[in-house]
Write an enzyme that holds these catalytic residues in place. Structure first.
Site, PDB file in Angstrom:
ATOM      1  N   TYR A  80       0.825  -1.217   0.000  1.00 32.20           N
ATOM      2  CA  TYR A  80       0.000   0.000   0.000  1.00 32.20           C
ATOM      3  C   TYR A  80       0.858   1.266   0.000  1.00 32.20           C
ATOM      4  CZ  TYR A  80      -3.641  -3.249   1.702  1.00 32.20           C
ATOM      5  OH  TYR A  80      -4.507  -4.299   1.872  1.00 32.20           O
ATOM      6  N   SER A  91      -3.389 -14.436   3.121  1.00 31.35           N
ATOM      7  CA  SER A  91      -4.432 -13.647   2.471  1.00 31.35           C
ATOM      8  C   SER A  91      -4.628 -14.178   1.060  1.00 31.35           C
ATOM      9  CB  SER A  91      -4.004 -12.174   2.432  1.00 31.35           C
ATOM     10  OG  SER A  91      -4.994 -11.367   1.834  1.00 31.35           O
ATOM     11  N   TYR A  97     -11.712  -8.128   3.448  1.00 28.81           N
ATOM     12  CA  TYR A  97     -11.467  -6.816   2.821  1.00 28.81           C
ATOM     13  C   TYR A  97     -12.548  -6.604   1.756  1.00 28.81           C
ATOM     14  CZ  TYR A  97      -8.948  -9.111  -1.150  1.00 28.81           C
ATOM     15  OH  TYR A  97      -8.583  -9.876  -2.232  1.00 28.81           O
ATOM     16  N   TYR A 116     -12.122   1.945  -6.410  1.00 32.01           N
ATOM     17  CA  TYR A 116     -11.050   2.716  -7.032  1.00 32.01           C
ATOM     18  C   TYR A 116     -10.841   2.259  -8.474  1.00 32.01           C
ATOM     19  CZ  TYR A 116     -10.024   4.244  -2.282  1.00 32.01           C
ATOM     20  OH  TYR A 116     -10.114   4.782  -1.022  1.00 32.01           O
TER      21      TYR A 116
END
EC number: 1.1.1.-
Length: 323
Positions: free
Chosen positions: A55, A166, A216, A224
Site C-alpha cells: 500500500y 491472504s 477486505y 477505485y
C-alpha cells in the site's frame, strides 16, 4: 466505543479486534490523507489497523501510531497492527528483511499479525509489480510453504505475534496445514468478502480448521478505478440491502458490516471521513434477526470486485477454485 472491546480469539491464543480499519489508498490520494485518516481512526476508537507493504503507506501509519501513543490516546499493547509480505519477497532469504523494513517504516518493534499478501510469488527486484516487455507480470516459482517457514521463524524471533495468509483458496491452505514439520497454523485468511461474495464454503472450511476469516472489500470496496470495473454493481445501493437497512433504522454500510460480524468474520472498514469511521464502530450496537440474515444470504452472486488479474498466469492463481 472502541473496537478493542469486541474481539475474536485466534488459534494461537491472541485476540484480534472484531472490526479493523483498512488503509489502502489509490495513487491519486496524497499520502498525507493516509496519515490524517489513521490519526482520526485511532482518535475515534479503532484499535485494529490493517496495512501492507504494497500500500506504500506504512510510514504514514507509523507516524499516526507514534503521535497517538505520545499524546496518550493509545498504548502500544492496546493496538493490533497487521502488515503484509509482498509477492516479490517470497524467497526465503527475503522474508525477514522485508518484515524488518516494514517494522522500521511503522516505527514498531513488532507487528501483531504478518500475512502473506497472495499465494503467488513474483520476481524480486526493484519493482513491486515487475512486468516484461509485453506488460505481463514477472512471476516466480517459490513454494509458499518454504516462505511460511520463514514467517514461523519471524514469530519465534518476536518480530510478530501471529502469522496468517491472504487470498488463499482452501487447497492452498490445506497445503500449509499438511506441510511436514508445520510449527504454527495460519491464524487467519484475509479475503475479499461481502454480501455479493459471502465466501460461505471458504468460511465453513476455515472454521473447521480454526482459522479466522478477515474480510477486505467488506462494503463492496471503495471502487477505485485502478482496480475495480466501474460498471460493476454498487453494493451499498442494493435495493434488498437498503430495505433491510430501513427496517433496522441503520445505514446500508452498517448492515453490510453487521452481516459479516454475525457470521464470525472480522471485517476491515476503510474510510477517509470521520463521520463514516464513527458510524462503522456502531456495528456492535445492534443485531440482525435470523430472517434478515437469511434475506442477506440471498444476495450472494459469487461476484469478485478484485480478481487480481495481474497474477492470473501463475499456477498458484487462487481464484480458479470455487473456494
Amino acid at each position: 466505543m472502541s473496537s478493542k472491546q469486541h474481539c475474536v480469539k485466534l488459534n494461537d491464543g491472541h485476540l484480534i479486534p472484531a472490526l479493523g480499519f483498512g488503509t489502502y489508498k489509490p495513487k491519486e490520494v496524497p499520502k498525507s490523507k493516509s496519515l490524517e485518516a489513521a490519526c482520526l481512526a485511532l482518535d475515534v476508537g479503532y484499535r485494529h489497523v490493517d496495512t501492507a507493504y504494497a500500500y506504500q503507506v506504512e510510514e504514514e501509519i507509523g507516524q499516526a501510531i507514534q503521535s497517538k501513543i505520545k499524546a496518550g490516546v493509545v498504548k502500544r499493547e492496546d493496538l493490533f497492527i497487521t502488515t503484509k509480505l509482498w509477492c516479490t519477497c517470497f524467497r526465503p532469504e527475503l522474508v525477514k528483511p522485508a518484515l524488518e523494513k516494514s517494522l522500521k517504516k511503522l516505527q514498531l518493534d513488532y507487528v501483531d499479525l504478518y500475512i502473506m499478501h497472495y499465494p503467488v510469488p513474483m520476481k524480486s527486484g526493484d519493482n513491486d509489480f515487475p512486468v516484461n516487455e509485453q506488460g505481463k507480470s514477472l512471476l516466480d516459482t517459490v513454494d509458499f510453504c518454504d516462505t511460511w517457514e520463514r514467517l514461523e521463524e519471524c514469530k519465534d524471533a518476536g518480530l510478530v505475534k501471529s502469522i496468517g495468509v491472504s487470498n488463499f483458496n482452501h487447497r492452498q491452505l490445506e497445503r500449509i496445514l499438511n506441510k511436514p514439520g508445520l510449527k504454527y497454523k495460519p491464524v487467519c485468511n484475509q479475503v475479499e468478502c461481502h454480501l455479493y461474495l459471502n465466501q460461505r464454503k471458504l468460511l465453513d472450511y476455515c472454521e473447521s480448521k480454526d482459522i479466522v476469516l478477515v474480510a477486505y472489500g467488506a462494503l463492496g470496496t471503495q471502487r477505485y478505478k485502478e482496480w475495480v470495473d466501474q460498471n460493476s454493481p454498487v453494493l451499498l445501493n442494493d435495493p434488498v440491502l437498503c430495505d433491510v437497512a430501513k427496517k433496522n433504522k441503520r445505514s446500508p454500510a452498517l448492515i453490510a458490516l453487521r452481516y459479516l460480524i454475525q457470521r464470525g468474520i472480522v471485517p476491515l472498514a476503510q474510510s477517509f471521513k470521520e463521520n463514516e469511521m464513527r458510524e462503522n464502530l456502531q456495528v456492535f450496537g445492534f443485531q440482525l434477526s435470523p430472517e434478515d440474515m437469511k434475506t442477506l444470504d440471498g444476495l450472494n452472486k459469487n461476484f469478485r470486485y478484485l480478481p487480481a488479474e495481474f497474477l492470473v498466469d501463475h499456477p498458484e492463481y487462487p481464484f480458479v477454485e470455487e473456494y
